[in-house]
Motif scaffolding. Structure first.
Motif, PDB file in Angstrom:
ATOM      1  N   VAL A   1      -8.015  19.113   9.781  1.00 25.40           N
ATOM      2  CA  VAL A   1      -9.254  19.811  10.116  1.00 25.40           C
ATOM      3  C   VAL A   1     -10.422  18.836  10.171  1.00 25.40           C
ATOM      4  O   VAL A   1     -11.260  18.888  11.078  1.00 25.40           O
ATOM      5  N   ARG A   2     -10.474  17.927   9.205  1.00 28.99           N
ATOM      6  CA  ARG A   2     -11.573  16.962   9.178  1.00 28.99           C
ATOM      7  C   ARG A   2     -11.512  16.024  10.371  1.00 28.99           C
ATOM      8  O   ARG A   2     -12.529  15.779  11.043  1.00 28.99           O
ATOM      9  N   ALA A   3     -10.324  15.491  10.676  1.00 22.45           N
ATOM     10  CA  ALA A   3     -10.193  14.542  11.784  1.00 22.45           C
ATOM     11  C   ALA A   3     -10.412  15.215  13.137  1.00 22.45           C
ATOM     12  O   ALA A   3     -11.092  14.657  14.007  1.00 22.45           O
ATOM     13  N   CYS A   4      -9.861  16.410  13.322  1.00 26.51           N
ATOM     14  CA  CYS A   4     -10.035  17.111  14.597  1.00 26.51           C
ATOM     15  C   CYS A   4     -11.493  17.486  14.825  1.00 26.51           C
ATOM     16  O   CYS A   4     -12.019  17.342  15.937  1.00 26.51           O
ATOM     17  N   SER A   5     -12.152  17.958  13.777  1.00 30.26           N
ATOM     18  CA  SER A   5     -13.566  18.312  13.910  1.00 30.26           C
ATOM     19  C   SER A   5     -14.395  17.083  14.266  1.00 30.26           C
ATOM     20  O   SER A   5     -15.299  17.157  15.117  1.00 30.26           O
ATOM     21  N   HIS A   6     -14.097  15.974  13.625  1.00 31.26           N
ATOM     22  CA  HIS A   6     -14.851  14.747  13.888  1.00 31.26           C
ATOM     23  C   HIS A   6     -14.703  14.308  15.340  1.00 31.26           C
ATOM     24  O   HIS A   6     -15.693  13.955  15.994  1.00 31.26           O
ATOM     25  N   GLU A   7     -13.489  14.342  15.873  1.00 33.75           N
ATOM     26  CA  GLU A   7     -13.264  13.908  17.256  1.00 33.75           C
ATOM     27  C   GLU A   7     -13.979  14.830  18.236  1.00 33.75           C
ATOM     28  O   GLU A   7     -14.612  14.371  19.197  1.00 33.75           O
ATOM     29  N   LEU A   8     -13.888  16.135  18.029  1.00 38.61           N
ATOM     30  CA  LEU A   8     -14.492  17.084  18.965  1.00 38.61           C
ATOM     31  C   LEU A   8     -16.009  17.056  18.894  1.00 38.61           C
ATOM     32  O   LEU A   8     -16.691  17.125  19.924  1.00 38.61           O
TER      33      LEU A   8
ATOM     34  N   VAL B   1     -16.759  19.402   3.882  1.00 37.75           N
ATOM     35  CA  VAL B   1     -17.465  18.407   4.680  1.00 37.75           C
ATOM     36  C   VAL B   1     -17.593  18.858   6.129  1.00 37.75           C
ATOM     37  O   VAL B   1     -18.495  18.427   6.844  1.00 37.75           O
ATOM     38  N   MET B   2     -16.725  19.757   6.581  1.00 39.37           N
ATOM     39  CA  MET B   2     -16.823  20.238   7.964  1.00 39.37           C
ATOM     40  C   MET B   2     -18.128  20.991   8.188  1.00 39.37           C
ATOM     41  O   MET B   2     -18.705  20.918   9.277  1.00 39.37           O
TER      42      MET B   2
ATOM     43  N   ALA C   1       0.840  -1.202   0.000  1.00 38.66           N
ATOM     44  CA  ALA C   1       0.000   0.000   0.000  1.00 38.66           C
ATOM     45  C   ALA C   1       0.869   1.244   0.000  1.00 38.66           C
ATOM     46  O   ALA C   1       1.947   1.273   0.585  1.00 38.66           O
ATOM     47  N   ALA C   2       0.375   2.277  -0.656  1.00 42.66           N
ATOM     48  CA  ALA C   2       1.127   3.524  -0.744  1.00 42.66           C
ATOM     49  C   ALA C   2       1.266   4.157   0.634  1.00 42.66           C
ATOM     50  O   ALA C   2       0.340   4.136   1.444  1.00 42.66           O
ATOM     51  N   ALA C   3       2.425   4.720   0.895  1.00 41.41           N
ATOM     52  CA  ALA C   3       2.690   5.324   2.199  1.00 41.41           C
ATOM     53  C   ALA C   3       2.172   6.749   2.276  1.00 41.41           C
ATOM     54  O   ALA C   3       2.105   7.312   3.361  1.00 41.41           O
ATOM     55  N   SER C   4       1.853   7.341   1.149  1.00 40.52           N
ATOM     56  CA  SER C   4       1.362   8.711   1.153  1.00 40.52           C
ATOM     57  C   SER C   4       0.354   8.899   0.024  1.00 40.52           C
ATOM     58  O   SER C   4       0.254   8.072  -0.881  1.00 40.52           O
ATOM     59  N   ARG C   5      -0.354   9.991   0.114  1.00 34.67           N
ATOM     60  CA  ARG C   5      -1.320  10.350  -0.926  1.00 34.67           C
ATOM     61  C   ARG C   5      -1.288  11.866  -1.079  1.00 34.67           C
ATOM     62  O   ARG C   5      -0.715  12.585  -0.251  1.00 34.67           O
ATOM     63  N   PHE C   6      -1.920  12.365  -2.137  1.00 39.42           N
ATOM     64  CA  PHE C   6      -1.897  13.793  -2.436  1.00 39.42           C
ATOM     65  C   PHE C   6      -3.335  14.323  -2.328  1.00 39.42           C
ATOM     66  O   PHE C   6      -4.236  13.821  -3.014  1.00 39.42           O
ATOM     67  N   VAL C   7      -3.521  15.308  -1.462  1.00 37.87           N
ATOM     68  CA  VAL C   7      -4.855  15.803  -1.123  1.00 37.87           C
ATOM     69  C   VAL C   7      -4.922  17.287  -1.431  1.00 37.87           C
ATOM     70  O   VAL C   7      -4.011  18.060  -1.086  1.00 37.87           O
ATOM     71  N   CYS C   8      -6.016  17.709  -2.081  1.00 38.76           N
ATOM     72  CA  CYS C   8      -6.249  19.129  -2.343  1.00 38.76           C
ATOM     73  C   CYS C   8      -6.681  19.815  -1.058  1.00 38.76           C
ATOM     74  O   CYS C   8      -7.620  19.360  -0.394  1.00 38.76           O
ATOM     75  N   GLN C   9      -6.002  20.901  -0.701  1.00 38.29           N
ATOM     76  CA  GLN C   9      -6.319  21.612   0.529  1.00 38.29           C
ATOM     77  C   GLN C   9      -7.531  22.512   0.394  1.00 38.29           C
ATOM     78  O   GLN C   9      -7.977  23.095   1.387  1.00 38.29           O
ATOM     79  N   SER C  10      -8.089  22.626  -0.802  1.00 33.73           N
ATOM     80  CA  SER C  10      -9.262  23.455  -1.009  1.00 33.73           C
ATOM     81  C   SER C  10     -10.557  22.658  -0.963  1.00 33.73           C
ATOM     82  O   SER C  10     -11.515  23.071  -0.320  1.00 33.73           O
ATOM     83  N   CYS C  11     -10.590  21.494  -1.629  1.00 34.66           N
ATOM     84  CA  CYS C  11     -11.830  20.723  -1.689  1.00 34.66           C
ATOM     85  C   CYS C  11     -11.722  19.335  -1.100  1.00 34.66           C
ATOM     86  O   CYS C  11     -12.735  18.657  -0.923  1.00 34.66           O
ATOM     87  N   GLY C  12     -10.500  18.855  -0.799  1.00 33.05           N
ATOM     88  CA  GLY C  12     -10.333  17.544  -0.194  1.00 33.05           C
ATOM     89  C   GLY C  12     -10.215  16.392  -1.167  1.00 33.05           C
ATOM     90  O   GLY C  12     -10.195  15.228  -0.747  1.00 33.05           O
ATOM     91  N   SER C  13     -10.126  16.645  -2.478  1.00 32.64           N
ATOM     92  CA  SER C  13      -9.977  15.569  -3.456  1.00 32.64           C
ATOM     93  C   SER C  13      -8.632  14.874  -3.278  1.00 32.64           C
ATOM     94  O   SER C  13      -7.628  15.507  -2.965  1.00 32.64           O
ATOM     95  N   VAL C  14      -8.626  13.564  -3.483  1.00 30.41           N
ATOM     96  CA  VAL C  14      -7.427  12.745  -3.282  1.00 30.41           C
ATOM     97  C   VAL C  14      -6.918  12.279  -4.642  1.00 30.41           C
ATOM     98  O   VAL C  14      -7.700  11.849  -5.503  1.00 30.41           O
ATOM     99  N   PHE C  15      -5.590  12.375  -4.837  1.00 29.67           N
ATOM    100  CA  PHE C  15      -4.952  11.969  -6.089  1.00 29.67           C
ATOM    101  C   PHE C  15      -3.795  11.030  -5.781  1.00 29.67           C
ATOM    102  O   PHE C  15      -3.222  11.049  -4.689  1.00 29.67           O
ATOM    103  N   ALA C  16      -3.469  10.213  -6.787  1.00 26.79           N
ATOM    104  CA  ALA C  16      -2.371   9.264  -6.620  1.00 26.79           C
ATOM    105  C   ALA C  16      -1.015   9.929  -6.776  1.00 26.79           C
ATOM    106  O   ALA C  16      -0.012   9.439  -6.259  1.00 26.79           O
ATOM    107  N   LYS C  17      -0.952  11.034  -7.503  1.00 27.03           N
ATOM    108  CA  LYS C  17       0.311  11.745  -7.689  1.00 27.03           C
ATOM    109  C   LYS C  17       0.048  13.241  -7.692  1.00 27.03           C
ATOM    110  O   LYS C  17      -1.094  13.696  -7.823  1.00 27.03           O
ATOM    111  N   TRP C  18       1.134  13.983  -7.563  1.00 28.10           N
ATOM    112  CA  TRP C  18       0.993  15.434  -7.467  1.00 28.10           C
ATOM    113  C   TRP C  18       0.630  16.025  -8.824  1.00 28.10           C
ATOM    114  O   TRP C  18       1.045  15.547  -9.875  1.00 28.10           O
ATOM    115  N   ALA C  19      -0.140  17.082  -8.795  1.00 28.64           N
ATOM    116  CA  ALA C  19      -0.484  17.834 -10.004  1.00 28.64           C
ATOM    117  C   ALA C  19      -0.581  19.305  -9.630  1.00 28.64           C
ATOM    118  O   ALA C  19      -0.857  19.658  -8.473  1.00 28.64           O
TER     119      ALA C  19
END
Length: 470
Positions: free
Chosen positions: A191-198, A226-227, A4-22
């Motif tokens: 932000v997503r994980a912290c909001s979910h826990e609280l 999603v927050m 399994a991949a050790a990292s992923r690439f996530v957009c900080q504006s909308c949260g979309s996940v990509f396999a590589k940087w763009a």
């Protein structure tokens, strides 16, 4: 077997996940927002399947459900926006520009609540001494608020779970971090994980939770969208730095009406409630000035009268300027086009400036008629009557369309001493035999109501304007 991949690439504006940087996000179209983050640990096989699940018990839609209890903050405008007070176990997200007064408002609210219940204020942006200095400046340093400075969600959850308060404030969610994630605070994953826990803790322990959120340059709350779906209430704090007025607007509320507003005035002692915003917005209005018109608007369930200012001036450029403050520039272009195409007025070659006085942002189409009246008044240098209120929506064919809750708007205008109102013509009421029977205008004591059916009826009230060629 592939690792399994050790990292992923996530957009900080909308949260979309990509396999590589763009460079550009395909989800939202933003540039340079994709950041590498550690991939979440995969769940074991079968954990999300149907085996071992508990059968759900369905209940009928009809049933006895008591209204949720409310905890009043004794700040009337805040309670109004929240639907009557805070609901235990609810999560509220408060966003706004830097320095607009989010922390000041929540500190005032917790100080008022702390006199009758236990409140905790956790700051991740300021030290304890900084919060104490603000409290002393506002005269709130004697309030029994429990204050702490922390950014670790693990420590915050452990503290609140051991001894939960009745109200907790997290200022702000972008500064919080969860040590199980490798990404930096403020990223989408954090932000997503912290909001979910609280939020999960608040609902489990039954205390009201305030989350302060930063906003982007477009004015929306930073972080994943999603927050806003996770919380029960989303409040936006609006206002211009040059004005002392602040608008607290509810754009989502599971326990009350949406689009409700609370009006505050920024003073040297903090935020003060404005009980009659219409009188305050019109306090500096000068009568008998061309280009000025009073719009009878509606914000949530509250009628608000505000001044619409327009200036039509000859343009010295090949492309005339269009400057709008507090209204939609697209609707201004539409009103100008209807005036030119349906009424034959030559306004397209002029510079047009439009302003909603007082720093209020008007979003409802009912302001179309007031904007048109201000534009024609400025172009003819003929003032609108100072004691006249105007509202109505304009269609593309030039017709003036009815708007919601006209009686409420007219009553507010009469209460403030207005003697005349321009309103849309009421649609005919079907009568027996299939024929339409006209309805009389609403009767408001002390207010003369004049109905308009087409924009040409408004143009006829002013001196002749230059006509469009052809």
């Amino acid at each position: 077997m592939a690792k399994a991949a050790a990292s992923r690439f996530v957009c900080q504006s909308c949260g979309s996940v990509f396999a590589k940087w763009a460079g550009r996000c395909d989800g939202c179209g933003e540039w340079n927002t994709i950041v590498e983050e550690a991939a979440p640990e995969a769940l074991p096989k079968g954990a999300t399947g149907g085996r071992g699940g508990r059968k759900l018990d369905f209940v009928p839609l009809r049933g006895e459900t008591a209204a949720p209890p409310r905890r009043r903050t004794n700040i009337g405008e805040l309670d109004r926006v929240c639907g009557g007070g805070l609901v235990p176990g609810s999560a509220l997200l408060v966003g706004g520009d830097p320095g607009i007064g989010k922390s000041t408002l929540l500190l005032q609210a917790t100080a008022a609540l702390a006199r009758s219940m236990r409140c905790a204020y956790i700051s991740g942006e300021e030290a304890v001494d900084q919060v104490r200095l603000r409290a002393a400046r506002l005269g709130l340093d004697d309030a029994p608020v429990e204050l702490a400075a922390a950014t670790s969600v693990r420590d915050i959850v452990a503290t609140l779970e051991a001894d939960p308060p009745e109200v907790a404030v997290i200022d702000s969610i972008q500064t919080m971090f969860l040590d199980t994630l490798d990404s930096a605070p403020g990223t989408v994953a954090q932000v997503r994980a912290c909001s979910h826990e609280l939020i999960r803790l608040a609902k489990r322990k039954g205390f009201a939770l305030f989350l302060v959120g930063h906003v982007t340059k477009e004015g929306t709350i930073a972080g994943p969208r999603v927050m806003e779906h996770m919380v029960d209430t989303v409040l936006y704090f609006e206002g211009e730095r040059g004005h002392q007025f602040r608008i607290l607007r509810a754009v989502k509320n599971r326990f009350g009406a949406t689009d409700e507003i609370g009006v505050f005035e920024m003073t040297d002692r903090g935020l003060a409630e404005v009980l009659n915003p219409s009188a305050l917005f019109l306090a500096e209005r000068r009568g008998n000035v061309s280009g000025s018109c009073v719009f009878a608007g509606l914000e949530g369930s509250r009628p608000v009268l505000v001044e619409i200012q327009a200036l039509v001036a000859p343009s010295g450029f090949s492309t005339p300027r269009r400057a709008v403050v507090g209204w939609d520039s697209g609707r201004l272009a539409m009103v100008l086009a209807v005036l030119e195409a349906r009424c034959g007025l030559a306004l397209g070659g002029n510079d047009v400036y439009l302003n909603v006085a007082g720093g209020l942002r008007v979003a409802e189409p009912a302001a179309d008629l007031a904007v048109a009246a201000a534009l024609i008044s400025s172009a003819t240098n003929q003032p609108v009557a100072a004691d006249m209120a105007v509202f109505g929506e304009i269609g593309l064919s030039g017709e003036v369309r009815a708007v919601a809750q006209a009686d409420v708007r007219l009553k507010e205008a009469a209460k403030l001493g207005f003697a005349e109102a321009l309103v849309p013509r009421r649609p005919p009421k079907p009568a027996a035999g299939g024929r339409d029977k006209g309805r009389p205008p609403p009767a408001i004591e002390g207010l003369q109501v004049r109905e308009l059916g087409h924009l040409q009826d408004l143009v006829a009230m002013f001196p002749p304007l230059p006509k469009r060629d052809g």
